[in-house]
Motif scaffolding. Structure first.
Motif, short mmCIF file in Angstrom:
data_model
loop_
_atom_site.label_atom_id
_atom_site.label_comp_id
_atom_site.label_asym_id
_atom_site.label_seq_id
_atom_site.Cartn_x
_atom_site.Cartn_y
_atom_site.Cartn_z
N SER A 27 0.88 -1.11 0.04
CA SER A 27 -0.06 0.10 -0.19
C SER A 27 0.76 0.99 -0.12
O SER A 27 0.51 2.49 0.27
CB SER A 27 -0.82 0.12 1.21
OG SER A 27 -0.38 0.03 2.35
N LEU A 28 2.08 1.03 -0.18
CA LEU A 28 3.14 2.42 -0.15
C LEU A 28 3.52 2.36 -1.71
O LEU A 28 3.84 1.61 -2.40
CB LEU A 28 4.16 2.34 0.62
CG LEU A 28 3.77 2.19 2.08
CD1 LEU A 28 5.15 1.81 2.80
CD2 LEU A 28 3.11 3.56 2.66
N ALA A 29 3.79 3.83 -2.14
CA ALA A 29 4.55 4.30 -3.38
C ALA A 29 5.72 3.88 -3.26
O ALA A 29 6.31 3.35 -2.22
CB ALA A 29 4.31 5.75 -3.39
N ASP A 30 6.47 3.93 -4.54
CA ASP A 30 7.94 3.50 -4.50
C ASP A 30 8.84 4.26 -3.76
O ASP A 30 9.91 3.96 -3.45
CB ASP A 30 8.38 3.75 -6.09
CG ASP A 30 7.70 2.63 -6.96
OD1 ASP A 30 7.27 1.64 -6.57
OD2 ASP A 30 7.49 3.27 -8.26
N ASP A 31 8.30 5.52 -3.29
CA ASP A 31 9.48 6.15 -2.25
C ASP A 31 9.20 5.57 -0.95
O ASP A 31 9.85 6.01 0.15
CB ASP A 31 8.96 7.68 -2.12
CG ASP A 31 7.59 7.77 -1.60
OD1 ASP A 31 6.81 7.12 -1.30
OD2 ASP A 31 7.04 9.23 -1.69
N TRP A 32 8.21 4.64 -0.47
CA TRP A 32 8.30 4.07 0.74
C TRP A 32 7.70 4.91 1.91
O TRP A 32 7.84 4.61 3.02
CB TRP A 32 9.32 3.11 1.21
CG TRP A 32 9.61 1.87 0.36
CD1 TRP A 32 10.16 1.81 -0.69
CD2 TRP A 32 9.42 0.58 0.56
NE1 TRP A 32 10.10 0.35 -1.36
CE2 TRP A 32 9.59 -0.23 -0.16
CE3 TRP A 32 8.82 0.07 1.93
CZ2 TRP A 32 9.65 -1.66 -0.19
CZ3 TRP A 32 8.87 -1.45 2.08
CH2 TRP A 32 9.23 -2.03 0.98
N HIS A 34 4.70 7.61 0.96
CA HIS A 34 3.34 7.97 0.46
C HIS A 34 2.44 6.56 0.25
O HIS A 34 3.07 5.61 -0.30
CB HIS A 34 3.44 9.00 -0.67
CG HIS A 34 4.06 10.34 -0.28
ND1 HIS A 34 5.43 10.30 -0.41
CD2 HIS A 34 3.57 11.34 0.29
CE1 HIS A 34 5.85 11.77 0.06
NE2 HIS A 34 4.47 12.14 0.35
N ASP A 36 0.04 4.38 -2.37
CA ASP A 36 -0.15 4.30 -3.53
C ASP A 36 -1.75 4.15 -3.64
O ASP A 36 -2.42 4.52 -2.73
CB ASP A 36 0.54 2.62 -4.04
CG ASP A 36 -0.01 1.50 -3.30
OD1 ASP A 36 -0.95 1.75 -2.59
OD2 ASP A 36 0.68 0.63 -3.78
N ASP A 37 -1.94 3.73 -4.52
CA ASP A 37 -3.64 3.79 -5.05
C ASP A 37 -4.34 2.96 -4.11
O ASP A 37 -5.36 3.13 -3.37
CB ASP A 37 -3.86 3.29 -6.31
CG ASP A 37 -3.58 4.09 -7.29
OD1 ASP A 37 -3.26 5.23 -7.04
OD2 ASP A 37 -3.41 3.80 -8.67
N TYR A 40 -4.27 4.69 -0.68
CA TYR A 40 -5.58 5.78 -0.70
C TYR A 40 -6.64 5.51 -0.69
O TYR A 40 -7.58 5.97 -0.15
CB TYR A 40 -4.87 6.83 -1.96
CG TYR A 40 -4.13 7.69 -1.67
CD1 TYR A 40 -4.05 8.68 -0.80
CD2 TYR A 40 -2.92 7.75 -2.64
CE1 TYR A 40 -3.00 9.75 -0.54
CE2 TYR A 40 -1.91 8.56 -2.41
CZ TYR A 40 -1.89 9.59 -1.51
OH TYR A 40 -1.08 10.44 -1.28
#
Length: 61
Positions: A27-32, A34, A36-37, A40
């Motif tokens: 559930s996290l974006a590639d930056d670890w 924020h 991800d979809d 959110y």
């Protein structure tokens, strides 16, 4: 104070603490940092019930 107000139905709260958001994995974006979809979507799902409850109790404009 917020928990007490929520228990008394004076405010509607989207509780994002503890296990409410589900597992972080997946559930996290590639930056670890924020969401991800999926992340959110989980957040939006937690806000849906209190937002609908507040809207239902909304007084006249």
């Amino acid at each position: 104070m917020i928990d007490a107000a929520a228990a008394d139905k004076r405010v509607h709260v989207a509780d994002l603490r503890g296990p409410a958001l589900g597992p972080v994995r997946g559930s996290l974006a590639d930056d670890w940092f924020h969401p991800d979809d999926v992340g959110y979507r989980r957040i939006a799902d937690l806000f849906e019930t209190p937002v609908r409850a507040a809207a239902a109790h909304r007084g006249p404009d």
